[in-house]
Design an enzyme around this catalytic site. Structure first.
Site, PDB file in Angstrom:
ATOM      1  N   CYS A 176       0.836  -1.203   0.000  1.00  0.00           N
ATOM      2  CA  CYS A 176       0.000   0.000   0.000  1.00  0.00           C
ATOM      3  C   CYS A 176       0.877   1.260   0.000  1.00  0.00           C
ATOM      4  O   CYS A 176       1.428   1.608  -1.035  1.00  0.00           O
ATOM      5  CB  CYS A 176      -0.976  -0.036   1.165  1.00  0.00           C
ATOM      6  N   HIS A 194      -3.403  -5.097   0.598  1.00  0.00           N
ATOM      7  CA  HIS A 194      -2.697  -5.641   1.767  1.00  0.00           C
ATOM      8  C   HIS A 194      -2.761  -7.168   1.750  1.00  0.00           C
ATOM      9  O   HIS A 194      -3.720  -7.744   2.292  1.00  0.00           O
ATOM     10  CB  HIS A 194      -3.352  -5.140   3.052  1.00  0.00           C
ATOM     11  N   GLU A 241      -1.252  -9.236   3.469  1.00  0.00           N
ATOM     12  CA  GLU A 241      -1.054  -9.847   4.795  1.00  0.00           C
ATOM     13  C   GLU A 241      -2.352 -10.284   5.464  1.00  0.00           C
ATOM     14  O   GLU A 241      -2.350 -11.208   6.270  1.00  0.00           O
ATOM     15  CB  GLU A 241      -0.293  -8.886   5.719  1.00  0.00           C
TER      16      GLU A 241
HETATM   17  N1  GLN Z   1      -1.959   6.620   2.956  1.00  0.00           N
HETATM   18  C1  GLN Z   1      -2.114   5.880   1.757  1.00  0.00           C
HETATM   19  C2  GLN Z   1      -3.511   6.027   1.161  1.00  0.00           C
HETATM   20  O1  GLN Z   1      -4.415   6.446   1.815  1.00  0.00           O
HETATM   21  C3  GLN Z   1      -1.779   4.419   1.950  1.00  0.00           C
HETATM   22  C4  GLN Z   1      -2.736   3.712   2.830  1.00  0.00           C
HETATM   23  C5  GLN Z   1      -2.175   2.423   3.379  1.00  0.00           C
HETATM   24  O2  GLN Z   1      -0.972   2.200   3.336  1.00  0.00           O
HETATM   25  N2  GLN Z   1      -3.019   1.587   3.907  1.00  0.00           N
HETATM   26  O3  GLN Z   1      -3.715   5.715   0.029  1.00  0.00           O
END
Ligand code: GLN
Length: 567
Positions: free
Chosen positions: A386, A514, A516
């Site tokens: 992300c 994600h 994970e």
């Molecule tokens: N801050 C980033 C976004 O809002 C990444 C979010 C995250 O890593 N979960 O897109």
């Protein structure tokens, strides 16, 4: 089992918090699954936040995202990893969520002029949230963990609701399990049962008599102590379980089983005849995890590294991958704000892999960029999750694609190259809670890429939690410079995975989602699995190069300097 046969287990905690109610609930869930029964676990949290999505990781640890896009407590991650059953929005309920629903109903006039009260309106809503899990999933067991500790003001409505619950479904369909602490008092050289006694009494005062007491302690409780607790709890001694400290939480279901927990729950309490447990595959994982012969070192570069729970599922996914590759994954927790310090840079360059997990906000972002650059330039395997993908793309844009100052507009709204920008549908949103792109979505994986080698599938479903994405206006330019977008949404509108070609770097992969959250002890998340595999190969390459150098060194020392180092 039909819905009117679903059994309900309520797990409460006493004495102190952080005893591991989540692990206890998950372990019981695993045991029931091993006996061929279906289980859903849910968590009640007594705080006023509607969900933990807006809370700081330092307050709360990781926010776990479910398939259906709820931002939830990290205990749901334990539930999923232990039971291998997906949780849902219904699996995490907070006091804030309950009050929110009741107040909305009150505003609509649904209570027809009645005075809206904690009892019955709040308690009815809580009970309904238990029932909803039974109704929607038609499972044999619903296990409900009540967050907090008996005696807290906050958890009272939840305890009152579960006290009432058996009145509606019948006492024989319900079970109350209480988790307490039996502390060891060093100078007395004794384990003390008094706090457990008080805690059971406190629960009774509320009207709940536990049917089983799980006692957390440093070491195994003697039968004598269990008998003592049994006596004051008015329970048979088999109902007093020694939940002693173990080095690996995955062994908890096994230690519970050894003490007859599943038999007591099923046979003695509910009178259910279930098949003998099949715990072989679980035991195999636990044994493998305890006997890993190799080790890789992975740097986890983040903002909240002082609280490891902030990255719980990431750490678990690394562990699962390590078990798969027969190597222990040693995580070096690196504060992203320190990356540019020479000692930290040196440490990073020795790593077998560098991982940048999800995150929000600008603090430490430049440190993450530096870590990604180092990984790219030194051929160190890199996994970005992300925000870790936003880092990888911004770094590549700045240093390879000729876009100086490239950035995510989350960090720099004025950047000349906004390679990462707000999702169009996010522009008008003002509320912070529950408004990101959340939950599982399909990802199309391009053949012939690292990502495809990991997934071995053309379409996969992964969970998201973000507002920003790769900017489509600069996508072509990044691709022309050599970045590969190996995963996209099926309509290709959003980038889901970026990577460098294998010829350029052994493993440099980042995902917008994600992975994970879907990792399981016996089924590591594919990108994590391949990352740890690449880290291991990197370490072996390093070791080989090192030993070649050492060989050459000793030859030099012997005067055989004519021998080439490139053997
Ligand atoms: N801050 C980033 C976004 O809002 C990444 C979010 C995250 O890593 N979960 O897109």
């Amino acid at each position: 089992m039909s819905q009117d046969q679903t059994r309900f287990i309520f797990i409460t905690g006493g004495v102190v918090s952080s005893l591991g109610k989540g692990i206890a609930a998950a372990s019981i869930g695993r045991l029931l699954r091993a006996r061929g029964l279906s289980v859903q676990i849910q968590k009640f949290d007594p705080y006023i936040n509607v969900d933990p999505g807006t809370m700081s990781p330092y307050q709360h640890g990781e926010v776990f995202v479910t398939e259906d896009g709820a931002e939830t407590d990290l205990d749901l991650g334990h539930y999923e990893r232990f039971t291998d059953a997906n949780t849902s929005r219904a699996s995490n309920v907070t006091a804030g969520g309950i009050y929110n629903a009741v107040i909305r109903r009150e505003r609509r006039g649904d209570y027809l002029g009645a005075t809206v009260q904690v009892v019955p309106h709040i308690t009815d809503e809580i009970k309904q949230r238990v029932q909803v899990v039974a109704d929607s999933s038609d499972v044999d067991f619903v296990i409900t963990e009540i967050g907090g500790t008996v005696g807290d003001i906050e958890s009272l409505p939840f305890l009152e609701a579960i006290r009432q619950f058996p009145v509606e479904v019948g006492r024989r369909r319900c079970m109350f399990i209480h988790l307490t602490l039996v502390p060891y008092i060093g100078h007395a050289g004794e384990l003390k049962t008094k706090p457990t006694q008080h805690s059971v009494n406190e629960l009774r005062r509320i009207g709940i008599s536990p049917d089983m007491v799980l006692c957390r302690s440093e070491s195994v409780l003697s039968t004598e102590i269990r008998r003592k607790i049994a006596l004051f709890a008015s329970l048979p001694v088999d109902a007093i379980v020694s939940a002693y400290d173990v080095p690996d939480v995955y062994s908890c279901p096994l230690t519970f089983h050894e003490q007859g927990v599943d038999d007591f729950i099923l046979k003695d309490h509910f009178g259910i005849d279930a098949p003998a447990p099949d715990l072989e595959s679980w035991r195999a994982i636990v044994e493998r995890a305890a006997a890993l012969s190799d080790e890789v070192r992975i740097a986890l570069v983040g903002k909240y590294v002082k609280l490891e729970d902030a990255y719980l599922s990431v750490a678990e996914a690394l562990r699962h991958s390590g078990i798969h590759h027969d190597c222990k994954v040693k995580i070096e927790w690196i504060d992203s704000e320190t990356v540019q310090q020479p000692a930290v840079t040196a440490l990073l360059s020795e790593m077998d892999g560098i991982l940048i997990p999800g995150g929000f906000g600008g603090r430490g972002f430049e440190g993450k960029i530096a870590a990604a650059k180092l990984a790219r330039e030194h051929g160190i395997p890199y996994l970005g999750v992300c925000l870790g993908m936003h880092v990888a793309v911004s770094e590549f844009a700045r240093h390879v694609a000729g876009m100086p100052g490239a950035n995510s507009t989350e960090m720099d709204p004025e950047t000349p190259y906004p390679v990462i920008d707000l999702l169009p549908e996010q522009r008008e949103i003002a509320d912070m809670g529950g408004t990101m792109r959340l939950g599982a979505d399909p990802v199309r994986v391009k053949e012939g890429t690292q990502a495809h080698a990991a997934y071995r599938e053309g379409v996969v479903y992964e969970r998201h939690r973000h507002r920003y994405e790769v900017n489509n206006h600069l996508r072509k330019q990044l691709e022309a410079a050599g970045l590969v977008f190996s995963g996209t949404t099926p309509d290709e509108r959003l980038v889901e995975i970026s990577e460098l070609p294998r010829e350029v770097h052994p493993f440099y992969v980042a995902s917008q989602f994600h992975p994970e959250f879907k990792s399981r002890p016996d089924r590591p998340a594919p990108l994590f699995r391949e990352f740890v595999g690449a880290a291991r190969a990197h370490r072996e390459r390093g070791a080989r190069a090192g030993s070649l150098e050492a060989d050459a060194g000793s030859l030099e020392a012997n005067g055989e300097v004519g021998v080439s180092r490139v053997a």
